[in-house]
Enzyme design. Structure first.
Site, PDB file in Angstrom:
ATOM      1  N   HIS A  53     -16.897   1.899   0.117  1.00 34.10           N
ATOM      2  CA  HIS A  53     -15.573   1.437  -0.874  1.00 34.10           C
ATOM      3  C   HIS A  53     -16.384   1.217  -2.197  1.00 34.10           C
ATOM      4  O   HIS A  53     -17.304  -0.011  -2.253  1.00 34.10           O
ATOM      5  CB  HIS A  53     -15.710  -0.129  -0.053  1.00 34.10           C
TER       6      HIS A  53
ATOM      7  N   GLY B 266      -8.169  -6.679   3.276  1.00 40.38           N
ATOM      8  CA  GLY B 266      -8.324  -8.061   3.813  1.00 40.38           C
ATOM      9  C   GLY B 266      -9.176  -7.641   5.892  1.00 40.38           C
ATOM     10  O   GLY B 266     -10.366  -8.739   6.121  1.00 40.38           O
TER      11      GLY B 266
ATOM     12  N   ARG C 272      -4.338  -9.345  -8.073  1.00 43.41           N
ATOM     13  CA  ARG C 272      -4.771 -10.651  -8.564  1.00 43.41           C
ATOM     14  C   ARG C 272      -6.311 -10.949  -8.980  1.00 43.41           C
ATOM     15  O   ARG C 272      -7.197  -9.164  -8.838  1.00 43.41           O
ATOM     16  CB  ARG C 272      -4.838 -11.598  -7.080  1.00 43.41           C
TER      17      ARG C 272
ATOM     18  N   LYS D 175       0.940  -1.675   0.019  1.00 40.36           N
ATOM     19  CA  LYS D 175       0.254   0.146   0.400  1.00 40.36           C
ATOM     20  C   LYS D 175       0.962   1.701  -0.905  1.00 40.36           C
ATOM     21  O   LYS D 175      -0.007   2.371  -0.536  1.00 40.36           O
ATOM     22  CB  LYS D 175      -1.003  -0.028   1.007  1.00 40.36           C
TER      23      LYS D 175
END
Length: 657
Positions: A213, A169, A297, A121
């Site tokens: 989000h 996550g 991914r 990040k």
């Protein structure tokens, strides 16, 4: 220009539903497929679906699915020339992508250099800032000492977010509303990040109030051509973990969609990205957007994008990996319908989201329902392992508009049933039927704010009567219908049963091919039909039931939205809570002790942290149930725990005179 590469055998370096999903598209392209499995997954569905399968080690992920060496060896042993990592495990590990390249294998994903530029990040944020993609005010510097982070937090001010730089996550993430809480939150975030990602590196960002989000799916080939496939809204989350995702995002205008997509494509091209990836943003209440991170991914929620675009993202990944140019143009992408996905997980959502591990005794999913797609990895004898993620299945509903998709998903979840352990199905239904979701009033905090008003559906007298009738029928089955009768007529039988904390006594009399069941002042006529049908008071209802293996005294019943275990009272095992008012604290799950905050002799107050447990990729804090002194402590860092294990005993202290 890149050259075409040829491969005819693909190894899927993953497990569960995503492995099954990748295998499906690979076989449709005519590829030979290879699965890998740990000792815990020998009988797993993905193993049965592949053309070949290779064992790669013991159940713990670091000895199997996270072992680069063993996956590369499996490729050599099976003749695989390409590897698809799925999501999680090694999917965003640049060392794995590089090891595949060095072994002459095609890695179905971006180059290792692109993963390094975007997978962290802090590094990704530096790149985004440099090319003009909007970012939140924050700190992403190299100085990572506790003192430096505390100083930067004071500069930014509260509220703010602490985030793990090396992964996502929801792990390694903490919200800080008061700077007096920062040091403790920072230490907890660093510890969780190090356990989850092998790096305690952190970044800080200002908190955006009432944020959404929203993430953008990008596709890039080896020739510098990149497009986006629209956006997904992932605001329905709890504790920063996604629950429900949808596409397109409600309220996003064509102009905002274009701006989000342009920013995502710009970032992907700047990083030299290849394949499918996701650029995540926070959307503020004024319509502005801010870069969050890049997932290098395939995403868990990729099916909603497939549903609204009609594209197969895995097939496109494989074609790009073979060196084929991306023939889609941006103007070819059309978002014609609406899709919503729910993640069905083995967890006690109304009991602190405690993960559940153990065998699934029976299951049913609406795989043939119109407008419904189900991705799962369930086999006839499936066990949810404590070593892996708790997700059981994904249910995706498609509709001509958002409400049709929502109503279809509610129906599909209602028709789903998993017996043997608790799932989050009732919590997902509460989300989908909440006014905030129905009216698209979504923010990343709406679930955490609304959930305290929700409660788990509890067995009523109808449910208890059906469970009682099943219990009576099971005990009578060796003797046939005569077991319900005596020389003077129908026998009166009495049952003392329990489900969870509820216990009931029932009077049962055979009547008209069924049973008249009396519980307190309630009376119900129950007829047990064949299959999954039960008649209650003249109405036929669908039910799902099974018995614990080898027992006619304990079973599971899913009826009227309530799915729970029941048993003869004397057959119930001892119940172990995480903490009791007595001061005894026991483990409620399998896991590993990640942190210890107290020692024998310490005085503690109710709610004070005692320890933290890592279980199923999440960290769970265990607090003191009462004020007192710690007189026994059975936990040490790294210790493996089983449910019921004594963690601590706290003795209340007499108040001073």
């Amino acid at each position: 220009m890149s050259e075409r590469v040829s491969f005819d055998t693909l190894l899927v370096a993953n497990r569960g539903e995503i492995a099954c999903r990748i295998l499906r598209s690979a076989r449709a392209l005519g590829l030979r497929t290879v699965a890998v499995y740990s000792e815990a997954d020998r009988a797993a569905r993905h193993v049965a679906l592949a053309d070949a399968a290779v064992a790669i080690g013991p159940a713990p992920a670091h000895d199997s699915y996270l072992s680069i060496e063993r996956v590369i060896e499996a490729c050599s042993a099976s003749g695989a020339q390409a590897v698809h990592p799925g999501y999680g495990f090694l999917s965003e590990n640049p060392a794995f992508a590089r090891a595949c390249e060095q072994a002459g294998l095609v890695f179905v994903g971006p180059p290792a250099e692109a993963i390094e530029r975007l997978g962290n990040k802090r590094v990704a944020r530096h790149l985004a800032e440099r090319i003009g993609v909007p970012c939140l005010a924050g700190y992403d510097g190299d100085e990572q000492s506790a003192a430096a982070l505390s100083c930067e937090a004071a500069r930014l001010g509260a509220p703010l977010m602490i985030k793990a730089a090396a992964g996502g996550g929801g792990r390694g993430m903490r919200r800080v509303d008061d700077l007096s809480e920062f040091d403790a939150a920072c230490e907890a975030a660093r510890r969780e990040a190090a356990a989850a990602f092998g790096s305690g590196e952190l970044l800080l960002e200002r908190l955006v109030h009432r944020a959404r989000h929203v993430e953008v799916q990008v596709l890039a080939d080896r020739y510098g051509h990149c497009i986006h496939l629209g956006e997904r809204d992932c605001s329905t989350q709890r504790r920063h973990q996604k629950l429900i995702e949808e596409a397109p995002a409600p309220g996003v205008t064509p102009a905002l969609r274009a701006a989000l997509g342009d920013a995502a494509v710009k970032l992907a091209l700047a990083a030299g990205y290849v394949g499918a990836g996701t650029v995540e943003f926070l959307l503020d209440a004024e319509g502005g957007f801010h870069f969050l991170e890049v997932n290098t991914r395939l995403q868990v929620e990729h099916p909603v994008t497939e549903a609204v675009t009609g594209l197969d993202l895995v097939a496109l990944q494989l074609r790009i990996a073979r060196g084929e140019p991306l023939r889609l143009r941006q103007e070819d992408v059309r978002l014609e319908v609406h899709a919503i996905e729910a993640r069905l997980c083995a967890e006690d959502a109304f009991g602190g989201f405690r993960p559940q591990a153990g065998p699934i005794l029976a299951w049913r999913l609406p795989e043939d329902s119109p407008g419904i797609r189900v991705d799962h990895g369930l086999a006839d004898r499936t066990e949810v392992s404590r070593h892996y993620d708790s997700m059981i299945a994904k249910l995706i509903a498609v509709g001509s508009d958002r409400d049709e998709a929502r109503r279809r998903l509610v129906g599909a979840l209602g028709a789903s049933s998993v017996l043997g352990l608790a799932t989050n199905r009732p919590f997902l239904l509460a989300c989908l039927e909440a006014p905030e979701f129905v009216q698209s009033r979504l923010t990343t905090s709406w679930v955490d704010a609304a959930a305290p008003q929700w409660s788990a559906p509890m067995p009523d007298s109808r449910w208890q009567a059906a469970a009682t009738a099943l219990w009576v029928r099971a005990r009578a089955s060796p003797h046939g219908a005569l077991a319900d009768w005596s020389a003077t007529g129908p026998r009166t039988q009495f049952a003392l049963l329990a489900s969870g904390d509820a216990c009931w006594q029932a009077r049962v009399v055979a009547e008209g091919g069924g049973y008249r069941v009396t519980i307190g002042d309630r009376e119900h006529l129950v007829a047990i039909d064949t299959g999954d049908r039960i008649g209650i008071d003249g109405r036929i209802v669908h039910a799902h039931r099974c018995w614990q293996p080898g027992s006619a005294d304990a079973g599971w019943l899913d009826l009227d939205g309530v799915c729970a275990a029941f048993a003869e009272r004397s057959a119930l095992p001892p119940r172990h809570a995480t903490a009791g008012a007595s001061g005894e604290v026991r483990a409620a799950m399998h896991g590993q002790v990640a942190a210890v905050s107290v020692a024998i002799g310490d005085r503690v107050r109710a709610g004070q942290p005692l320890l933290a447990i890592d279980s199923m990729k999440m960290q769970h804090r265990i607090d003191a149930p009462i004020d007192g002194r710690v007189v026994e402590f059975g936990a040490r860092i790294g210790a493996q725990l089983a449910p019921g294990a004594l963690l601590a005993r706290i003795e209340p202290e007499e108040p001073a005179a």
